[in-house]
Enzyme design. Sequence first.
Site, mmCIF file in Angstrom:
data_model
loop_
_atom_site.group_PDB
_atom_site.id
_atom_site.type_symbol
_atom_site.label_atom_id
_atom_site.label_comp_id
_atom_site.label_asym_id
_atom_site.label_seq_id
_atom_site.Cartn_x
_atom_site.Cartn_y
_atom_site.Cartn_z
ATOM 1 N N SER A 237 -17.962 1.044 20.967
ATOM 2 C CA SER A 237 -17.622 -0.194 20.282
ATOM 3 C C SER A 237 -17.953 -0.095 18.788
ATOM 4 O O SER A 237 -17.445 0.796 18.127
ATOM 5 C CB SER A 237 -18.341 -1.354 20.967
ATOM 6 O OG SER A 237 -17.613 -2.525 20.790
ATOM 7 N N LYS A 241 -16.924 3.072 16.273
ATOM 8 C CA LYS A 241 -16.371 3.113 14.912
ATOM 9 C C LYS A 241 -17.266 4.016 14.054
ATOM 10 O O LYS A 241 -16.796 4.839 13.265
ATOM 11 C CB LYS A 241 -16.337 1.712 14.290
ATOM 12 C CG LYS A 241 -15.686 0.625 15.159
ATOM 13 C CD LYS A 241 -15.754 -0.746 14.469
ATOM 14 C CE LYS A 241 -15.661 -1.947 15.412
ATOM 15 N NZ LYS A 241 -14.470 -2.087 16.207
ATOM 16 N N TRP A 328 -8.506 -6.294 23.224
ATOM 17 C CA TRP A 328 -9.037 -6.593 21.880
ATOM 18 C C TRP A 328 -9.076 -5.328 21.021
ATOM 19 O O TRP A 328 -8.868 -5.378 19.804
ATOM 20 C CB TRP A 328 -10.423 -7.213 22.055
ATOM 21 C CG TRP A 328 -11.171 -7.653 20.837
ATOM 22 C CD1 TRP A 328 -12.399 -7.188 20.424
ATOM 23 C CD2 TRP A 328 -10.822 -8.677 19.890
ATOM 24 N NE1 TRP A 328 -12.810 -7.847 19.301
ATOM 25 C CE2 TRP A 328 -11.858 -8.761 18.946
ATOM 26 C CE3 TRP A 328 -9.707 -9.515 19.752
ATOM 27 C CZ2 TRP A 328 -11.828 -9.663 17.874
ATOM 28 C CZ3 TRP A 328 -9.684 -10.410 18.678
ATOM 29 C CH2 TRP A 328 -10.742 -10.473 17.763
ATOM 30 N N HIS A 378 -14.376 -3.268 28.472
ATOM 31 C CA HIS A 378 -15.085 -2.730 27.318
ATOM 32 C C HIS A 378 -16.454 -2.153 27.714
ATOM 33 O O HIS A 378 -17.232 -2.831 28.370
ATOM 34 C CB HIS A 378 -15.271 -3.924 26.364
ATOM 35 C CG HIS A 378 -15.668 -3.568 24.983
ATOM 36 N ND1 HIS A 378 -14.822 -2.930 24.119
ATOM 37 C CD2 HIS A 378 -16.825 -3.777 24.311
ATOM 38 C CE1 HIS A 378 -15.433 -2.761 22.958
ATOM 39 N NE2 HIS A 378 -16.654 -3.268 23.054
#
Length: 399
Positions: A237, A241, A328, A378
């Site tokens: 998550s 990144k 998302w 997720h």
Amino acid sequence: MAFRSTLILRALALSLLLALPAAAAPPPDMPKDYVKAQYDEDLVPKFTLPDPLVLNSGRRVRTAAEWTRLRRPELLQLFQTEVYGRTPIGRPPGERWEVLSVDRNAMGGRAIYEKVRVYLLGRADGPKLDLDITLPKSRKRVPVFVMLSWHSKVEPQVIERGYGVALYDPTQLYPDKRDVPWEGSLRQQLAPPGQAGPRDDDWGALGVWAWGASRVVDYLETDPLVNRHEIMVLGVSRYGKTAGWAGAQDTRFAITFPVVSGTGGATLVRRGYGETVKAITDVFPYWFDKRFATYASHVNDLPVDWHELIALMAPRPVYIATAERDWWTDQHGQFLAAKNAAPVYALFGEKGMGVDEEPPIESPVGDYIGWHKRHGVHGLTPYDWARFMDFADRHFHRS
Ligand code: GCU
């Protein structure tokens, strides 16, 4: 983490509900209370991706050597100035570390557990980084995942398969919150002499965290139990990144694993699907530099997109992991980013994903650019870990 993300998603759902026009029909099996955003593939606008192989001057690079010498530094620079902010320093001159403890009987005698403290500027009262390192017992030096995480749980199958894990909590370097004063922050401590305050292209939290991952490598390269050519970086998550940005910048990472990293990680922002540049910079402006938010209403003017971040790994392997119920993060945007990084790998004679269409669920693809979409939501699961190690086994020629 799943719990924390759920809270964040709920909060976002509320704020986005107010901010966005009526959302398009969601994919049929999406939960009713799922965070509101644009999730209709038919409404994704037409766009042109910037060509990773064209120099700022307009000239095309034709060889791997030209890519490495000319285009790679240009792209790194663009991601620094327009997105994550500048990384002002590499390894600080005074950096040193201390092995605080070693347990040779960890995990029921199967592993060695080391606690290491890195004094980033040399001073014991200065900024530091605490590492939790778990290594399988082995006669040979072992490959290691540098993992950014706020918990210190190690997945047992990782040790069983002969891999080590070096965990570090990025928030020890820079807090995960808005409006952290510049004065006294690590950003200020590492700023070039004479810089009196933050600049528009000053690094945000993701940049600081990624820099921390490189400092973990500084130590690991000296650990006699670690294979310094097999150090990888993994994050989930927001830390996915971060892992992507760390792997793009620091070529000492042999393989990069951005997990459900989404916007600012491994997805194409021009698609405007799921989390947009506007959404992310409204809620998490401090993850990036100030300039990134200025593209929120015209993402097509951003001189980069995330296929180019993946391309910055080339020719080192990279593996992008997505989840079925994680719209998302725009799973398909992460597929397209991976696909469009392939021309850069091709310059090195390496194959990227090797497919043109998104593969079925839980059918991993990819040679130098690995990709999968697994069942579920997720997060990071045992399935993900198993595929990551299959991929690393192949690249490190382990049986
Ligand atoms: C939010 C944010 C995402 C991020 C996630 C997380 O959902 O919008 O960009 O990846 O938090 O880090 O859990």
